[in-house]
Design a protein around this motif. Structure first.
Motif, PDB file in Angstrom:
ATOM      1  N   THR A  31     -89.177  42.182 -34.283  1.00  0.00           N
ATOM      2  CA  THR A  31     -90.240  42.654 -35.166  1.00  0.00           C
ATOM      3  C   THR A  31     -90.254  44.178 -35.063  1.00  0.00           C
ATOM      4  O   THR A  31     -89.523  44.749 -34.257  1.00  0.00           O
ATOM      5  N   SER A  32     -91.090  44.803 -35.832  1.00  0.00           N
ATOM      6  CA  SER A  32     -91.158  46.269 -35.757  1.00  0.00           C
ATOM      7  C   SER A  32     -91.744  46.746 -34.426  1.00  0.00           C
ATOM      8  O   SER A  32     -91.484  47.863 -34.002  1.00  0.00           O
ATOM      9  N   ALA A  33     -92.495  45.884 -33.748  1.00  0.00           N
ATOM     10  CA  ALA A  33     -93.166  46.284 -32.513  1.00  0.00           C
ATOM     11  C   ALA A  33     -92.483  45.808 -31.240  1.00  0.00           C
ATOM     12  O   ALA A  33     -92.711  46.370 -30.171  1.00  0.00           O
ATOM     13  N   ALA A  34     -91.652  44.767 -31.323  1.00  0.00           N
ATOM     14  CA  ALA A  34     -91.081  44.194 -30.106  1.00  0.00           C
ATOM     15  C   ALA A  34     -89.825  43.386 -30.409  1.00  0.00           C
ATOM     16  O   ALA A  34     -89.610  42.960 -31.538  1.00  0.00           O
ATOM     17  N   VAL A  35     -89.037  43.178 -29.363  1.00  0.00           N
ATOM     18  CA  VAL A  35     -87.864  42.313 -29.416  1.00  0.00           C
ATOM     19  C   VAL A  35     -88.075  41.238 -28.358  1.00  0.00           C
ATOM     20  O   VAL A  35     -88.369  41.542 -27.204  1.00  0.00           O
ATOM     21  N   THR A  49     -89.806  40.252 -23.308  1.00  0.00           N
ATOM     22  CA  THR A  49     -90.099  41.155 -24.420  1.00  0.00           C
ATOM     23  C   THR A  49     -89.698  42.575 -24.073  1.00  0.00           C
ATOM     24  O   THR A  49     -89.824  43.005 -22.928  1.00  0.00           O
ATOM     25  N   PHE A  50     -89.191  43.261 -25.068  1.00  0.00           N
ATOM     26  CA  PHE A  50     -88.731  44.641 -24.939  1.00  0.00           C
ATOM     27  C   PHE A  50     -89.306  45.451 -26.083  1.00  0.00           C
ATOM     28  O   PHE A  50     -89.534  44.928 -27.166  1.00  0.00           O
ATOM     29  N   THR A  51     -89.485  46.740 -25.861  1.00  0.00           N
ATOM     30  CA  THR A  51     -89.776  47.619 -26.986  1.00  0.00           C
ATOM     31  C   THR A  51     -88.469  47.782 -27.757  1.00  0.00           C
ATOM     32  O   THR A  51     -87.380  47.616 -27.175  1.00  0.00           O
ATOM     33  N   PRO A  52     -88.524  48.111 -29.033  1.00  0.00           N
ATOM     34  CA  PRO A  52     -87.281  48.326 -29.768  1.00  0.00           C
ATOM     35  C   PRO A  52     -86.397  49.412 -29.128  1.00  0.00           C
ATOM     36  O   PRO A  52     -85.175  49.273 -29.082  1.00  0.00           O
ATOM     37  N   ALA A  53     -86.995  50.457 -28.593  1.00  0.00           N
ATOM     38  CA  ALA A  53     -86.217  51.532 -27.962  1.00  0.00           C
ATOM     39  C   ALA A  53     -85.517  51.050 -26.693  1.00  0.00           C
ATOM     40  O   ALA A  53     -84.340  51.360 -26.470  1.00  0.00           O
ATOM     41  N   SER A  54     -86.215  50.285 -25.869  1.00  0.00           N
ATOM     42  CA  SER A  54     -85.583  49.808 -24.635  1.00  0.00           C
ATOM     43  C   SER A  54     -84.503  48.771 -24.948  1.00  0.00           C
ATOM     44  O   SER A  54     -83.476  48.717 -24.270  1.00  0.00           O
ATOM     45  N   TRP A  55     -84.687  47.943 -25.969  1.00  0.00           N
ATOM     46  CA  TRP A  55     -83.662  46.979 -26.376  1.00  0.00           C
ATOM     47  C   TRP A  55     -82.412  47.716 -26.865  1.00  0.00           C
ATOM     48  O   TRP A  55     -81.294  47.349 -26.528  1.00  0.00           O
ATOM     49  N   SER A  56     -82.623  48.758 -27.620  1.00  0.00           N
ATOM     50  CA  SER A  56     -81.493  49.554 -28.119  1.00  0.00           C
ATOM     51  C   SER A  56     -80.714  50.173 -26.962  1.00  0.00           C
ATOM     52  O   SER A  56     -79.475  50.149 -26.952  1.00  0.00           O
TER      53      SER A  56
END
Length: 63
Positions: A31-35, A49-56
Motif C-alpha cells: 500500500t502507499s503506507a506499508a508493505v 510490516t515495513f515502511t516503503p523506504a525500508s522495504w526498498s
C-alpha cells in the motif's frame, strides 16, 4: 496487519519456479503506507510490516 489493511496479496515470483512443493511461498502486499510480508502457508498469522523506504532498502541489499 489484517487483510483489510493489505487487500491484495501476491506470491513471490519464485513460487512458480518449478519447485515440486509450491506451498513454501512468501506473499507480499503493498500500500502507499506499508508493505506486508507473510507466509502463504499461514495467512492468518500476523504479517511482517515495513515502511516503503525500508522495504526498498531491503530489496536493494538483496540484489
Amino acid at each position: 496487519m489484517a487483510d483489510a489493511v493489505f487487500p491484495a496479496w501476491r506470491k513471490s515470483s519464485f513460487s512458480d519456479g518449478g519447485s515440486e512443493d509450491q506451498s513454501n511461498c512468501v506473499e507480499v502486499a503493498v500500500t502507499s503506507a506499508a508493505v506486508g510480508v507473510r507466509d502463504s502457508k499461514s495467512p492468518a498469522t500476523p504479517a511482517l510490516t515495513f515502511t516503503p523506504a525500508s522495504w526498498s532498502r531491503f530489496l536493494t541489499n538483496l540484489r
